[in-house]
Motif scaffolding. Structure first.
Motif, PDB file in Angstrom:
ATOM      1  N   ASN A  98       0.825  -1.213   0.000  1.00  0.00           N
ATOM      2  CA  ASN A  98       0.000   0.000   0.000  1.00  0.00           C
ATOM      3  C   ASN A  98       0.858   1.262   0.000  1.00  0.00           C
ATOM      4  N   VAL A  99       1.930   1.229  -0.766  1.00  0.00           N
ATOM      5  CA  VAL A  99       2.848   2.366  -0.824  1.00  0.00           C
ATOM      6  C   VAL A  99       2.105   3.644  -1.182  1.00  0.00           C
ATOM      7  N   LYS A 100       2.515   4.755  -0.556  1.00  0.00           N
ATOM      8  CA  LYS A 100       1.945   6.062  -0.880  1.00  0.00           C
ATOM      9  C   LYS A 100       3.010   6.901  -1.577  1.00  0.00           C
ATOM     10  N   PHE A 101       2.620   7.496  -2.697  1.00  0.00           N
ATOM     11  CA  PHE A 101       3.514   8.302  -3.524  1.00  0.00           C
ATOM     12  C   PHE A 101       3.217   9.780  -3.262  1.00  0.00           C
ATOM     13  N   LEU A 102       4.210  10.508  -2.761  1.00  0.00           N
ATOM     14  CA  LEU A 102       4.074  11.931  -2.495  1.00  0.00           C
ATOM     15  C   LEU A 102       4.858  12.681  -3.578  1.00  0.00           C
ATOM     16  N   ASN A 103       4.131  13.323  -4.486  1.00  0.00           N
ATOM     17  CA  ASN A 103       4.776  13.983  -5.612  1.00  0.00           C
ATOM     18  C   ASN A 103       4.933  15.480  -5.354  1.00  0.00           C
ATOM     19  N   TYR A 104       6.184  15.936  -5.324  1.00  0.00           N
ATOM     20  CA  TYR A 104       6.478  17.367  -5.225  1.00  0.00           C
ATOM     21  C   TYR A 104       6.879  17.958  -6.572  1.00  0.00           C
ATOM     22  N   ALA A 105       7.096  17.121  -7.579  1.00  0.00           N
ATOM     23  CA  ALA A 105       7.644  17.579  -8.851  1.00  0.00           C
ATOM     24  C   ALA A 105       6.578  18.259  -9.703  1.00  0.00           C
ATOM     25  N   ASN A 106       6.973  19.333 -10.377  1.00  0.00           N
ATOM     26  CA  ASN A 106       6.110  20.000 -11.349  1.00  0.00           C
ATOM     27  C   ASN A 106       6.319  19.379 -12.735  1.00  0.00           C
ATOM     28  N   PRO A 107       5.341  19.530 -13.631  1.00  0.00           N
ATOM     29  CA  PRO A 107       4.041  20.164 -13.420  1.00  0.00           C
ATOM     30  C   PRO A 107       3.139  19.297 -12.541  1.00  0.00           C
ATOM     31  N   MET A 108       2.789  19.833 -11.380  1.00  0.00           N
ATOM     32  CA  MET A 108       2.125  19.076 -10.332  1.00  0.00           C
ATOM     33  C   MET A 108       0.872  18.340 -10.805  1.00  0.00           C
ATOM     34  N   ALA A 109      -0.052  19.077 -11.421  1.00  0.00           N
ATOM     35  CA  ALA A 109      -1.326  18.462 -11.795  1.00  0.00           C
ATOM     36  C   ALA A 109      -1.124  17.356 -12.824  1.00  0.00           C
ATOM     37  N   MET A 110      -0.304  17.605 -13.840  1.00  0.00           N
ATOM     38  CA  MET A 110      -0.081  16.595 -14.883  1.00  0.00           C
ATOM     39  C   MET A 110       0.598  15.355 -14.320  1.00  0.00           C
TER      40      MET A 110
END
Length: 488
Positions: free
Chosen positions: A141-153
């Motif tokens: 159940n790994v959770k991916f925390l994305n800080y990279a832009n372009p954030m929404a895409m």
């Protein structure tokens, strides 16, 4: 507690250090493992030495590993944090340089507009590789925390196509709240309550209360116009506040490139921006800042290493969301923040498939969004224009359809205000050819794009932009820092 956090793009030195120290401010997390991974062995070893120094100075049992083998870093990870910039500063320079030839002047170019869309094309295939590895070797159940832009895409692709539990994280809301608290005379943001909602980099403070008292448009406008600094640095942002009735989270420079009204003519650009710092609208400002920051770090690395020997001060834990989310998930200490997730009814007047940024609460059960929000109509209209561009951009990145990519760029608000369809078609060809090394999904389209460029009659110009500054040398940076220190 003992679990593993993998950080992809850990060579983003300053940000990785901040995330690391924030997480170690949680007492229960002292015995965890950080697995760093990056494509640059050089950057990786530099940041590992800094983090090792922090662990040693604070006498912690925390383990830090570093490898260019991403899959190895992801093995058994419970959380994965991404800070990647695919193509690095080399590709980013083309995101700014090539659109300028067609009259498109960007300050940042990492969210939408021509630069942000191509940035997404580079990132999305790599993010899907991350997700594949996570599904195969990380915790179930790994959770991916994305800080990279372009954030929404990026977040859209990870959720829709990567099939990994993903949340996108940004600090724009916190920074906007700090400004509002300051202009209203609050002692801290603790006195300010707010609901901020929209999409990443186009989020709106739709409900503001200072010590429980509602703050309306007129009071907020007056407060910003009376502020000796923000009244000059945020002219465009204040103008949008006057017309829309709500304040945007994004800086003057960021907001200017998401709208079709303020950067479409050079004389208009200089009217609305402020050159006291890159973030207020300078042409290619973030590229210059990023280049100077990287050069400074490389040159002054011994100072960064020495600074890492200081004890961690928990009182200086930052307001970046990551550490607070992990704390809530692992300890059940509830955290309220603003998160990028799939809409699914959270904001009633935005598309259901869009990635929205809105308030939510975190506990052991996960991230629980506050649903039933309706944006003011002008805010929704502006967000929807960007969402349509994001959706086409994601689909183009997945399919490698260069015609769909061109349509996505054509529909971008600022691009459409500046360039003709013929110019857009050629510009995209030029960008895809220049960045072919990072765009595997368009490999089949590159030969034809190169051929079209060789016979094109569309005219371009060599233009530095309306407000471009040169990258400063290390000596210039040292002199400026010394002057600031003396003045302050």
């Amino acid at each position: 507690m003992s679990f593993k956090i993998a950080i992809i793009g850990a060579g983003s030195v300053g940000f990785t250090k901040k995330l690391f120290t924030d997480i170690l401010c949680v007492p229960e997390f002292k015995d965890i493992e950080f697995a760093l991974t990056d494509v640059s062995e050089h950057n990786l070893q530099m940041i590992k030495a800094i983090l090792d120094r922090i662990v040693e100075a604070n006498r912690l049992p925390t383990r830090v590993t570093a490898t260019t083998d991403r899959r190895k870093a992801l093995e058994g990870a419970r959380y994965v944090i991404s800070c990647v910039r695919v193509g690095g500063l080399e590709a980013y320079a083309d995101d700014i340089r090539i659109p300028l030839k067609y009259g498109i002047d960007q300050c940042v170019g990492d969210t939408i507009c021509a630069g942000g869309i191509l940035y997404g094309q580079r990132n999305i295939p790599v993010i899907l590789d991350f997700c594949k590895d996570m599904r195969e070797v990380a915790e179930t159940n790994v959770k991916f925390l994305n800080y990279a832009n372009p954030m929404a895409m990026n977040t859209w692709a990870a959720i829709e196509y990567g099939k990994v539990d993903t949340v996108g994280l940004c600090h724009g809301v916190q920074h906007g709240a700090e400004q509002i608290a300051e202009v209203l005379g609050a002692k801290s943001t603790q006195e300010l309550d707010y609901v901020c909602s929209g999409i990443n980099h186009q989020t709106w403070f739709i409900d503001l209360r200072l010590n429980g008292r509602p703050i309306g448009k007129d009071e907020l406008v007056a407060a910003f116009e009376a502020h000796p600094v923000y009244s000059q640095q945020e002219k465009l942002r204040i103008d949008v506040l006057k017309r829309f009735g709500v304040y945007s989270t994004e800086s003057n420079g960021h907001l200017s490139e998401y709208l079709p009204w303020y950067r479409k003519r050079p004389d208009e650009i200089t009217r609305w921006i402020d050159m006291s710092d890159w973030i207020h609208g300078e042409t290619g400002g973030y590229l210059r800042y990023s280049t100077e920051t990287r050069n400074w770090f490389e040159t002054e690395y011994p100072q960064f290493l020495e600074a890492a020997s200081k004890p961690i001060d928990r009182a200086k834990r930052s307001n970046e969301h990551a550490s607070h989310i992990l704390e809530a998930l692992e300890t059940n200490r509830v955290y309220r923040g603003h998160f990028n997730v799939k809409n699914n009814g959270v904001i009633a007047n935005l598309p259901q498939d869009a990635i929205i940024e809105s308030p939510g609460f975190v506990d052991r059960f996960g991230i629980n969004m506050a649903a039933g929000i309706t944006l003011p109509e002008a805010c929704a209209a502006t967000c929807i224009a960007s969402i349509n561009v994001q959706r086409m951009s994601v689909h183009a990145a997945i399919s490698g359809d260069i015609d769909l990519l061109k349509l996505a760029v054509l529909h971008d608000p600022l691009v459409g205000a500046v360039s003709t369809p013929e110019e857009v078609w050629q510009m995209v060809d030029e960008m895809v050819v220049a960045q072919a090394a990072w765009l595997p999904q368009y490999a089949h389209a590159v030969p034809a794009a190169r051929e079209r460029l060789s016979t094109s009659q569309v005219k371009t110009r060599e233009w530095a932009g309306a407000a471009r500054r040169s990258v400063r040398s290390i000596e210039e940076l040292r002199a400026e820092k010394a002057a600031l220190k003396q003045a302050g």
